[in-house]
Design an enzyme around this catalytic site. Sequence first.
Site, PDB file in Angstrom:
ATOM      1  N   LYS A 146      16.486 121.896  13.744  1.00  0.00           N
ATOM      2  CA  LYS A 146      16.596 120.977  12.597  1.00  0.00           C
ATOM      3  C   LYS A 146      15.279 120.219  12.406  1.00  0.00           C
ATOM      4  O   LYS A 146      14.437 120.180  13.324  1.00  0.00           O
ATOM      5  CB  LYS A 146      17.749 119.999  12.842  1.00  0.00           C
ATOM      6  CG  LYS A 146      17.551 119.089  14.054  1.00  0.00           C
ATOM      7  CD  LYS A 146      18.853 118.400  14.463  1.00  0.00           C
ATOM      8  CE  LYS A 146      18.632 117.484  15.651  1.00  0.00           C
ATOM      9  NZ  LYS A 146      19.905 116.975  16.211  1.00  0.00           N
TER      10      LYS A 146
ATOM     11  N   TYR B  32      -8.255  95.845  11.069  1.00  0.00           N
ATOM     12  CA  TYR B  32      -7.457  94.906  10.259  1.00  0.00           C
ATOM     13  C   TYR B  32      -6.862  93.827  11.142  1.00  0.00           C
ATOM     14  O   TYR B  32      -6.359  94.107  12.233  1.00  0.00           O
ATOM     15  CB  TYR B  32      -6.313  95.645   9.563  1.00  0.00           C
ATOM     16  CG  TYR B  32      -6.740  96.534   8.422  1.00  0.00           C
ATOM     17  CD1 TYR B  32      -7.347  96.005   7.279  1.00  0.00           C
ATOM     18  CD2 TYR B  32      -6.512  97.907   8.472  1.00  0.00           C
ATOM     19  CE1 TYR B  32      -7.717  96.831   6.226  1.00  0.00           C
ATOM     20  CE2 TYR B  32      -6.875  98.734   7.418  1.00  0.00           C
ATOM     21  CZ  TYR B  32      -7.484  98.185   6.296  1.00  0.00           C
ATOM     22  OH  TYR B  32      -7.841  99.003   5.272  1.00  0.00           O
TER      23      TYR B  32
END
Length: 393
Positions: free
Chosen positions: A54, A275
């Site tokens: 899956k 950042y």
Amino acid sequence: MSKGTVSEVHAFTPPPEDPARAGGILTIDLGQVVANWRHLKEKAASAICAAVVKADAYGLGAVPVAQALFDAGCRHFFVALPQEGAHLRAALGAEAKIWVLNGLLPGEAAFYADHGLRPVLSSLPEVTEWAAFCRMREMRLPAAVHVDTGMNRLGLNLDEAHRLAGDRDLLGACRLELVMSHLACADEPGDPMNERQRETFAEIRALFPDVPASLANSAGTLIGSAYHFDMVRPGIALYGGNPFSDRPNPMRAVVSLYAPVLMVRRLRKGETVGYGATWRAERPSRVAVLGLGYADGYLRSLSWPARNGPAQVMIGGHYAPVIGRVSMDSICVDVTDVPEDFVERGVRAEVLGPNVTVDEVAKWAGTISYEILTSLGGRYTRLYVPAGNGARS
Ligand SMILES: *Cc1c(COP(=O)(O)O)cnc(C)c1O
């Protein structure tokens, strides 16, 4: 905090014509996937060893993975969605048995039938809809029924399972080929819930005496033969993730990921990185900027100092910590302690691989290997190492 130097450095040679340009290179070793499947199959002895593919085989590519396993003798494949199943059917041909874990989506029975997909029926309305469709087509089409044994996610509850077992009309309309359930705590083999679920499941499967039964995921396959029943359904273990949260990993690594050094810069003591200026140099430092970021699935939670971190990469045979925040397209690593000759523009750092395992990265990020793998981005150059001649058993 650095993990230091390891003697065995995994040498990475980029392919002769590297189409990645500046991006990362993700290598998926199908031979190791097959080796992992064989190991599980051996453990499962007489039970059928299926493969859960899956979510694009946990991010590694459902078609190449399933093809390699098919060539090695695997015939049962589990996907989550009918669309995933249809892709697999087109790739594998008629012989593969493809089970759809998310059950029967309303009004979609014809799609399953037309692609030869077997729904894992998760509720009485789903069983009823599949039975009605089978009557209409005048075909007893195969399906599984999922019974809940404590997870309280998908599956009929015990009352419903009893009702279904007593309803000859409903059962007779389709062809029940598997009765299954799913373990909630198998990653911790000592958890008493495993034994409770196993006992409940043994009672339920006795209601459907002629139908093969399946309970075990990867961890369940490895915790003991009492959990095997007639089929095991490993997923993560095929892809090299540790099925256990409290034991060493018995599986072989499948994935490696190398990211290029875009540039190296020197920082004075006191300068910051990235950042939010979250990392500050406590000494004159050298920093390498690597070309991968959260847009590539390098999770932002790996930002300095990370949950159980700092996160590390390996560069020139040395571990280097990830500093500052993970950006969209880049991360920074402190290479002050790595000899200068080993770190220059264009060199590649191991972000995942033999020295930086999927489970370690998951731990630093505060998540599980499943999420690291299924997050792997679409910008990498993907290289598949073929399973080779030994694949066919
Ligand atoms: C995902 C899944 C599996 C495989 O689980 P792993 O822990 O990856 O081995 C097996 N059965 C069901 C129902 C699943 O949803």
